[in-house]
Scaffold this motif. Structure first.
Motif, PDB file in Angstrom:
ATOM      1  N   ASN A 185       0.875  -1.165   0.000  1.00 42.20           N
ATOM      2  CA  ASN A 185       0.000   0.000   0.000  1.00 42.20           C
ATOM      3  C   ASN A 185       0.917   1.221   0.000  1.00 42.20           C
ATOM      4  OD1 ASN A 185      -1.598   2.197   0.705  1.00 42.20           O
ATOM      5  ND2 ASN A 185      -2.972   0.953   1.971  1.00 42.20           N
ATOM      6  N   ASN A 186       0.831   2.030  -1.034  1.00 37.87           N
ATOM      7  CA  ASN A 186       1.781   3.144  -1.154  1.00 37.87           C
ATOM      8  C   ASN A 186       1.577   4.205  -0.083  1.00 37.87           C
ATOM      9  OD1 ASN A 186       4.064   4.116  -2.500  1.00 37.87           O
ATOM     10  ND2 ASN A 186       2.858   5.574  -3.699  1.00 37.87           N
ATOM     11  N   ALA A 187       0.462   4.093   0.674  1.00 37.96           N
ATOM     12  CA  ALA A 187       0.267   5.009   1.800  1.00 37.96           C
ATOM     13  C   ALA A 187       1.174   4.634   2.970  1.00 37.96           C
ATOM     14  CB  ALA A 187      -1.191   5.009   2.241  1.00 37.96           C
ATOM     15  N   ALA A 243       9.096  11.457  -2.232  1.00 48.63           N
ATOM     16  CA  ALA A 243       8.037  11.396  -3.247  1.00 48.63           C
ATOM     17  C   ALA A 243       8.649  11.569  -4.634  1.00 48.63           C
ATOM     18  CB  ALA A 243       6.996  12.478  -2.988  1.00 48.63           C
ATOM     19  N   ASN A 244       8.199  10.737  -5.588  1.00 47.96           N
ATOM     20  CA  ASN A 244       8.914  10.694  -6.865  1.00 47.96           C
ATOM     21  C   ASN A 244       8.046  10.273  -8.045  1.00 47.96           C
ATOM     22  OD1 ASN A 244       8.479   8.086  -6.096  1.00 47.96           O
ATOM     23  ND2 ASN A 244      10.607   7.403  -6.296  1.00 47.96           N
ATOM     24  N   ALA A 245       6.717  10.411  -7.933  1.00 43.01           N
ATOM     25  CA  ALA A 245       5.847   9.931  -9.015  1.00 43.01           C
ATOM     26  C   ALA A 245       6.143  10.660 -10.322  1.00 43.01           C
ATOM     27  CB  ALA A 245       4.384  10.108  -8.630  1.00 43.01           C
ATOM     28  N   ALA A 296       2.819   7.196 -13.137  1.00 45.25           N
ATOM     29  CA  ALA A 296       3.637   6.096 -12.621  1.00 45.25           C
ATOM     30  C   ALA A 296       4.153   6.420 -11.222  1.00 45.25           C
ATOM     31  CB  ALA A 296       4.823   5.833 -13.552  1.00 45.25           C
ATOM     32  N   ASP A 297       4.221   5.386 -10.403  1.00 49.58           N
ATOM     33  CA  ASP A 297       4.848   5.507  -9.082  1.00 49.58           C
ATOM     34  C   ASP A 297       5.532   4.178  -8.780  1.00 49.58           C
ATOM     35  OD1 ASP A 297       5.642   6.613  -6.691  1.00 49.58           O
ATOM     36  OD2 ASP A 297       3.637   7.218  -6.072  1.00 49.58           O
ATOM     37  N   ASP A 298       6.418   4.185  -7.787  1.00 48.69           N
ATOM     38  CA  ASP A 298       7.302   3.041  -7.587  1.00 48.69           C
ATOM     39  C   ASP A 298       6.915   2.191  -6.383  1.00 48.69           C
ATOM     40  OD1 ASP A 298       8.069   5.192  -5.897  1.00 48.69           O
ATOM     41  OD2 ASP A 298      10.008   4.253  -5.547  1.00 48.69           O
ATOM     42  N   PHE A 299       7.411   0.954  -6.389  1.00 47.74           N
ATOM     43  CA  PHE A 299       7.259   0.056  -5.248  1.00 47.74           C
ATOM     44  C   PHE A 299       8.440  -0.900  -5.244  1.00 47.74           C
ATOM     45  CE2 PHE A 299       5.911  -3.875  -7.406  1.00 47.74           C
ATOM     46  CZ  PHE A 299       5.461  -3.379  -8.632  1.00 47.74           C
ATOM     47  N   GLN A 303       5.338  14.701  -5.577  1.00 44.52           N
ATOM     48  CA  GLN A 303       4.222  13.996  -4.945  1.00 44.52           C
ATOM     49  C   GLN A 303       4.316  12.492  -5.175  1.00 44.52           C
ATOM     50  OE1 GLN A 303       1.754  15.746  -3.159  1.00 44.52           O
ATOM     51  NE2 GLN A 303       3.049  17.539  -3.513  1.00 44.52           N
ATOM     52  N   ASP A 304       3.641  11.744  -4.295  1.00 45.15           N
ATOM     53  CA  ASP A 304       3.426  10.308  -4.473  1.00 45.15           C
ATOM     54  C   ASP A 304       1.926  10.061  -4.594  1.00 45.15           C
ATOM     55  OD1 ASP A 304       5.886   9.146  -4.680  1.00 45.15           O
ATOM     56  OD2 ASP A 304       5.971   8.387  -2.630  1.00 45.15           O
ATOM     57  N   PHE A 305       1.551   8.892  -5.082  1.00 45.44           N
ATOM     58  CA  PHE A 305       0.139   8.643  -5.400  1.00 45.44           C
ATOM     59  C   PHE A 305      -0.358   7.337  -4.797  1.00 45.44           C
ATOM     60  CE2 PHE A 305       1.292  12.060  -7.887  1.00 45.44           C
ATOM     61  CZ  PHE A 305       0.130  12.759  -8.127  1.00 45.44           C
TER      62      PHE A 305
END
Ligand SMILES: [Ca+2]
Ligand SMILES: [Ca+2]
Ligand SMILES: [Ca+2]
Length: 323
Positions: free
Chosen positions: A26-28, A226-228, A88-91, A256-258
């Motif tokens: 969970n990106n949160a 944060a790097n989206a 896009a966002d990372d994990f 920001q991140d998402f």
């Protein structure tokens, strides 16, 4: 094939298939279902949210209260021509055996969309090894064409601008209902590493917008790291960092991140066919099919080269360990 014959003879009764789909990421930052958007049932200016719903209000800086975020959502839709957007966002996967992904939950609103049915009718998703737009980055799953939509339901969260921002505070309204949209990631089996997930919505109305709200935490305009990324044809078809420029103008520009939630299961090497549950006869059959064909997936001891007897031994160690 004596080794196979012997091993099949000793197999005990098969366990039933069990799909153990749960939240993997969970990106949160939690392991739960909260996407990291809701800021409460009362807006900063005191406006109550509709019964049963929450606001997702753009946040002010906790130390410089007069500085707030300015962007309720960033475009993440296909327009059919001209502009088109991706997000896009990372994990990171740290489990050494990797993950068997099933689905992803993503969050977006369409301003003034009528309630009832989701305004989103399709979504495509890709997964990258490496940051989108960087030289050497590659797509390891998905494409920009296949509709992976599983469902899209109301989150009961309304996105609102900062209701106390100066010099022009905005009223709390219900024009931006955030929809939770689930997309299939079936077939995505990933080893440990850092990846980027990349998505794009299509609306019911041609060219209709989808706006992705950034992760929103009380008293924070963003979070560290944060790097989206957003892809915009109007920026010469390039990926760029997603930045909220804030208001007033002298507020800091902040990356920001998402919100997104990945579901599936940690890969279990004994569950060779990734069906979930206790390894059973079908896993043995799947392993030997791969092994007989010399498929690299049967190189379960990761020694490289053609799968051999050592892999059979290793597979049965995993198989006996269970999941
Ligand atoms: Ca990120
Ligand atoms: Ca299995
Ligand atoms: Ca091997």
């Amino acid at each position: 094939m004596p080794i196979r014959t012997i091993l099949i003879l000793v197999l005990a009764g098969a366990a039933s298939l069990a799909s153990a789909q749960s939240v993997l990421f969970n990106n949160a930052g939690s392991t739960g279902e909260d996407p990291g958007l809701a800021t409460g049932t009362t807006a900063a200016n005191g406006t109550p949210a509709p019964f049963g719903a929450s606001w997702s209000e753009l946040q002010a800086d906790s130390t410089v209260q007069s500085h707030a975020n300015a962007v309720a959502g960033f475009a993440s839709h296909f327009t059919g021509s001209g502009d088109l957007y991706r997000f896009a966002d990372d994990f990171t996967i740290s489990d050494p055996t990797g993950w068997v992904l099933e689905s992803v939950s993503l969050y977006a609103y369409q301003t003034n969309a009528l309630g009832g049915a989701s305004p989103f009718t399709a979504i495509n998703v890709r997964i990258w090894s490496g940051r989108p737009g960087d030289a050497g980055s590659t797509i390891v799953f998905g494409d920009s064409v296949t509709n992976r939509l599983l469902g899209s339901t109301s989150s009961q969260i309304y996105r609102i601008f900062r209701t106390t921002a100066q010099p022009s505070p905005q009223s709390a309204d219900t024009k931006r209902l955030i929809w939770k949209t689930d997309a299939s990631l079936a077939g995505a089996i990933l080893g440990p590493g850092t990846y980027w997930i990349d998505w794009q919505y299509t609306g019911a109305a041609p060219g209709a917008e989808a706006f992705s709200p950034a992760l929103t935490f009380a008293g924070m305009r963003t979070r560290g790291g944060a790097n989206a990324r957003q892809f915009r044809t109007e920026q010469a078809g390039a990926w760029a960092d997603v930045v909220d420029m804030g208001k007033p103008a002298l507020a800091l520009d902040l990356a920001q991140d998402f919100p997104f939630i990945l579901r599936g299961m940690v890969r279990c090497p004994g569950d060779f066919n990734n069906s979930g549950g206790t390894p059973d006869d079908s896993d043995v059959a799947a392993f030997f099919d791969a092994w007989n064909e010399g498929d690299p997936s049967a190189d379960v001891n990761n020694s490289g080269g053609v799968p051999d007897d050592a892999d059979v031994f290793t597979f049965f160690v995993y198989w006996a360990e269970g999941c």
